[in-house]
Structure formats: structure tokens, C-alpha cells
Design a protein around this motif. Structure first.
Motif, mmCIF file in Angstrom:
data_model
loop_
_atom_site.group_PDB
_atom_site.id
_atom_site.type_symbol
_atom_site.label_atom_id
_atom_site.label_comp_id
_atom_site.label_asym_id
_atom_site.label_seq_id
_atom_site.Cartn_x
_atom_site.Cartn_y
_atom_site.Cartn_z
ATOM 1 N N SER A 81 0.822 -1.205 0.000
ATOM 2 C CA SER A 81 0.000 0.000 0.000
ATOM 3 C C SER A 81 0.856 1.254 0.000
ATOM 4 O O SER A 81 0.556 2.230 -0.704
ATOM 5 C CB SER A 81 -0.927 -0.013 1.223
ATOM 6 N N ALA A 82 1.954 1.239 0.762
ATOM 7 C CA ALA A 82 2.841 2.409 0.828
ATOM 8 C C ALA A 82 3.482 2.683 -0.530
ATOM 9 O O ALA A 82 3.579 3.840 -0.961
ATOM 10 C CB ALA A 82 3.920 2.185 1.885
ATOM 11 N N VAL A 83 3.923 1.627 -1.215
ATOM 12 C CA VAL A 83 4.525 1.800 -2.538
ATOM 13 C C VAL A 83 3.497 2.326 -3.525
ATOM 14 O O VAL A 83 3.785 3.217 -4.342
ATOM 15 C CB VAL A 83 5.127 0.472 -3.030
ATOM 16 N N SER A 84 2.279 1.801 -3.469
ATOM 17 C CA SER A 84 1.231 2.257 -4.381
ATOM 18 C C SER A 84 0.906 3.721 -4.162
ATOM 19 O O SER A 84 0.638 4.467 -5.114
ATOM 20 C CB SER A 84 -0.031 1.404 -4.213
ATOM 21 N N ASN A 85 0.918 4.165 -2.904
ATOM 22 C CA ASN A 85 0.544 5.540 -2.591
ATOM 23 C C ASN A 85 1.691 6.519 -2.815
ATOM 24 O O ASN A 85 1.467 7.648 -3.257
ATOM 25 C CB ASN A 85 0.065 5.641 -1.140
ATOM 26 N N SER A 86 2.921 6.116 -2.499
ATOM 27 C CA SER A 86 4.044 7.038 -2.609
ATOM 28 C C SER A 86 4.692 7.022 -3.983
ATOM 29 O O SER A 86 5.252 8.030 -4.425
ATOM 30 C CB SER A 86 5.108 6.704 -1.553
#
Length: 444
Positions: A81-86
Motif C-alpha cells: 500500500s505504501a509503494v502504491s501511494n508514494s
């Protein structure tokens, strides 16, 4: 084994569940071998171990590994999720297929399964003294393995999901795809003459992206038909039922068309395998998100520029080193394939940077310097596009409310690319195709 089957097995091996199943199988074999090997161990050698003591150790392993496995799974989901958002959702594909993440989760689940089954065997009195000795040995080995994996996992969590690490992964995956393509610039087939088109066409059976092309299947079909097949798509191209996948000059039955179409694997999304341009697209998406008004992170855009320059220099240098070997690297002489459009590598990454980075003069200057570095490579496939992109960046910056001093700085940097310093150049003067993103199939 055909190329298609090898590719499908490779994709299967990258699934998390497949590694978990493999580690679990090893755990089952360890438990079963304890019961089988135990009777062959002399009683004088077997150490009298009470089942309670082994049971306590296995109980600790079972309870702790269940907790750690759940924690690791939740950490993985959080990192995705962090990679998708950042960065971009496309980059999370690399994290999902990361071997360290998958091996860690598989080791924890396999150890948990080993402990539970071993406990069941102990309570069912399946082991004698020799069996408990073997089981104790396996338990010690697995315990050491878990400690090593856990220490490595703790260290790995410090970079998992970080934006800089994501850019590095995308860069590495892109270089790997580039190296593969440079070894076989025409996928192992013959260079396709300009305008080559057979009188009978095979169209795409589905809508999606070309993920893999099995050249050995196409070669076999061409030999059986006694003709030459012209391939019209490359991995990464978007196709739908009206797009021609391949063509030849002999009449094809429905079965033969199906056999040729089956050699082209079509999926819902692009993959980094065999598709060098996809990595450049992902880099461009990361830079575009970083320069959006909600994020406003020029530093990440500068990191992407540096990674893109390294990647493109790798493409040029590696291509020059392997040029002498490529002339003889024709494995499938009855199949022709188009060459990758090298200008597209530049378009995919620089266009988002130009579009969203125009208001930031520091990004614009870094972009012009990067283009100048690529221009100094003097690579025929890049030169014209570098100059067009430099003019496009100047034109875009001139409409971004930059002051005269900032525009003068950009023009000085742009001069190294051989582009015009005029801020009033029109759209026709840029020579740049702004609609490239909507034409995946033709751009390949």
C-alpha cells in the motif's frame, strides 16, 4: 520445453503461495523422515529425550511462528500500500514478486506447519527414541534457519516500501529487461524489413497487453506452413481484436490462426519481463506523482532523472558492446520481428517529467542537463528525440509563469542539447508527439 511453458513456470515461481507450498512440503518431508529414519538408529546412539521436552520446544515454535507469520503478512500488505501511494501501483508488482519477502513468509509458514505436524506425531506416539533424536535434530536446524531469516527480515524492513528503494528496484528491473532485449533485439528472429506485411493476418483473440511471445512456437508453425511469419507486436503492446499480431503469405485455417495466436500471451497488465519500456513508464509515473500539487517533492523527481539517465546510458553502452554478436544471433530464421522504437524509451520517462515539472525550475534544469548527457552519447536512436524533448520542455516552461531569469537559466542548459533557445516556438516546432501514451501498440 517451450518458451511459453518456461515463462509460465517462471511466473508461477514468483507467486507467494508457490514458495509457501514448497517450504511446507519440505517441512512435511522432515517430519515424515524422522519417523522413517528413527528405527534405523541404534538405541546406544539414540538419546533418551522425553516427548514433553521436545513438545515444549515445538509448542514455542508453533505459537511464535504463527504470530510472526501474521505480522509479516500484515507488513507486506502495508508495504504494498505504501509503494502504491508514494510511488505508483505499477511499482508494487516488484515488491509482490520480491524473493526475500516471499522466502521469509514461506519460511515462517513452513516452520509453523512443521511444528504442528511434529506435535501431532509426538502425541500420537509415532516416534521412538531414534525418531525423537532425528526430530530433535531437524528442530535445531529449523530453529537456526528461523533465527537467520528473522534477523535478515528485521534488517530488510528498514528499506521495505521506501520510495528510494522502489526507484532502485524499478531501475534494476528495467536494466534486466533491457539486457535481455539487447541480447535478442528481434526476439531471436530476423530483422523485419520496413513495411513487411503478409497477405493473411492473425488478429488478437483478446484485449490486453502482450506479456510474452513464444518465438519457438512461431518458428515451428512457419516451418510447417513453409512460409515466413511477420510478427507485428512486441511485449508491452496493447492489443484488441482488430490488431494484427502476425501475418504471412499463405492461407491459414482457423486452427492454424489459433496456434499462431496462442504463441502471443496476452494479459490484463504489462510486466517488467521482456518489456524495457514498461520500466521507463513506471519511472515517469513516480516522477509525475512526486511533482503533483498534493505531493510537491522535487527531490524524488531528481532521483528519477538520475535513475533514468543511468538506465538509458546502460541501454546505449550495452547495445554497443553486444552489437558485434547480434549479427549472428538469429535463432528463428522464419520469423521476422520489429525493432524496439528507441525514442519511445525517452518519451515514456521524460514526458511526465516535462509536463508536471515545468513549474519547478530546479527540475527543469536537471532535466535539461540529463538530456544534454544523453545527447553527448551521440546515439542515433536518441539524438532527434533528445532535441525535441528539450524544445518541448522549454515551451512548457515558458507557459508556467517562470520569470525571465529562470527562463534564461533553462535556455542556457538547453543549448547543450542543440535545441532552440526561443521561448516562442510553436507546437509544430517541437516535433514531439503528445499523444504517444495512447498508442502503445504502434509505439512498440
Amino acid at each position: 520445453m517451450s518458451e511459453k511453458l518456461r515463462y509460465q513456470l517462471l511466473r508461477l515461481a514468483r507467486k507467494t503461495w508457490s514458495r509457501c507450498a514448497l517450504f511446507s512440503l519440505f517441512a512435511l518431508m522432515a517430519v515424515a523422515s524422522s519417523a522413517l529414519i528413527g528405527p534405523y538408529i541404534p538405541e546406544s546412539v539414540a538419546i533418551k529425550l522425553g516427548s514433553d521436552s521436545i513438545g515444549s520446544l515445538l509448542g514455542i515454535l508453533a505459537s511464535s511462528m504463527l504470530t510472526v507469520a501474521i505480522f509479516s503478512a500484515s507488513t507486506m500488505v502495508g508495504s504494498f500500500s505504501a509503494v502504491s501511494n508514494s510511488a505508483t501501483p505499477r511499482a508494487s508488482q516488484l515488491l509482490i514478486e520480491d524473493s526475500t519477502v516471499q522466502n521469509t513468509l514461506a519460511a515462517f509458514i513452513g516452520t509453523f506447519l512443521y511444528s504442528v505436524i511434529a506435535l501431532i506425531g509426538l502425541h500420537a506416539h509415532l516416534y521412538g527414541d531414534g525418531g525423537r533424536l532425528v526430530l530433535f535434530g531437524f528442530t535445531l536446524v529449523i530453529l537456526v534457519l528461523v533465527v537467520v531469516v528473522l534477523l535478515r527480515w528485521i534488517d530488510y524492513l528498514s528499506v521495505l516500501g521506501r520510495l528510494g528503494e522502489t526507484i532502485r528496484r524499478v531501475e534494476a528491473a528495467t536494466m534486466a529487461a533491457m539486457a535481455q532485449r539487447l541480447q535478442k533485439p528481434f526476439l531471436g528472429g530476423q530483422p523485419q524489413p520496413p513495411g513487411a506485411q503478409g497477405s493473411h493476418a492473425v488478429r488478437a483473440p483478446a484485449t490486453g497487453f502482450v506479456q510474452h511471445i513464444s518465438m519457438d512456437i512461431l518458428q515451428a508453425r512457419a516451418e510447417a506452413l513453409g512460409t515466413t511469419l511477420h510478427l507485428h507486436v512486441l511485449p508491452g503492446a496493447f492489443v484488441e481484436p482488430s490488431v494484427v499480431l502476425a501475418s504471412c503469405d499463405v492461407d491459414l485455417t482457423v486452427e492454424e490462426q489459433q496456434a499462431i495466436a496462442d504463441a502471443v500471451l496476452i494479459g490484463a497488465g504489462r510486466t517488467f519481463d521482456h518489456d524495457p519500456r514498461f520500466g521507463m513508464v513506471v519511472m515517469g509515473e513516480i516522477a509525475a506523482r512526486a511533482m503533483s500539487a498534493s505531493v510537491n517533492d522535487p527531490g524524488t523527481a531528481l532521483d528519477v532523472i538520475a535513475a533514468a539517465v543511468r538506465t538509458l546510458i546502460f541501454w546505449v553502452d550495452t547495445g554497443r558492446q553486444t552489437a558485434a554478436q547480434q549479427d549472428a544471433a538469429v535463432e528463428f530464421d522464419r520469423v521476422t520481428a520489429p525493432r524496439l522504437r528507441e525514442a519511445g524509451l525517452l518519451e515514456d520517462v521524460w514526458t511526465p517529467l516535462v509536463r508536471y515539472g515545468a513549474p519547478a525550475v530546479e527540475v527543469g534544469m536537471a532535466l535539461q542537463r540529463a538530456l544534454a548527457s544523453l545527447r553527448r552519447l551521440d546515439h542515433p536512436g536518441f539524438n532527434a528525440e533528445v532535441e525535441d524533448l528539450s524544445r518541448y520542455a522549454l515551451e512548457k516552461a515558458s507557459h508556467s509563469n517562470l520569470i525571465d531569469r529562470e527562463m534564461a537559466m533553462l535556455r542556457r542548459e538547453s543549448a547543450a542539447c542543440g535545441s532552440s533557445n526561443s521561448s516562442g516556438s510553436n507546437a509544430e516546432g517541437t516535433g514531439y508527439n503528445h499523444q504517444h501514451a495512447a498508442t502503445h501498440a504502434s509505439s512498440q
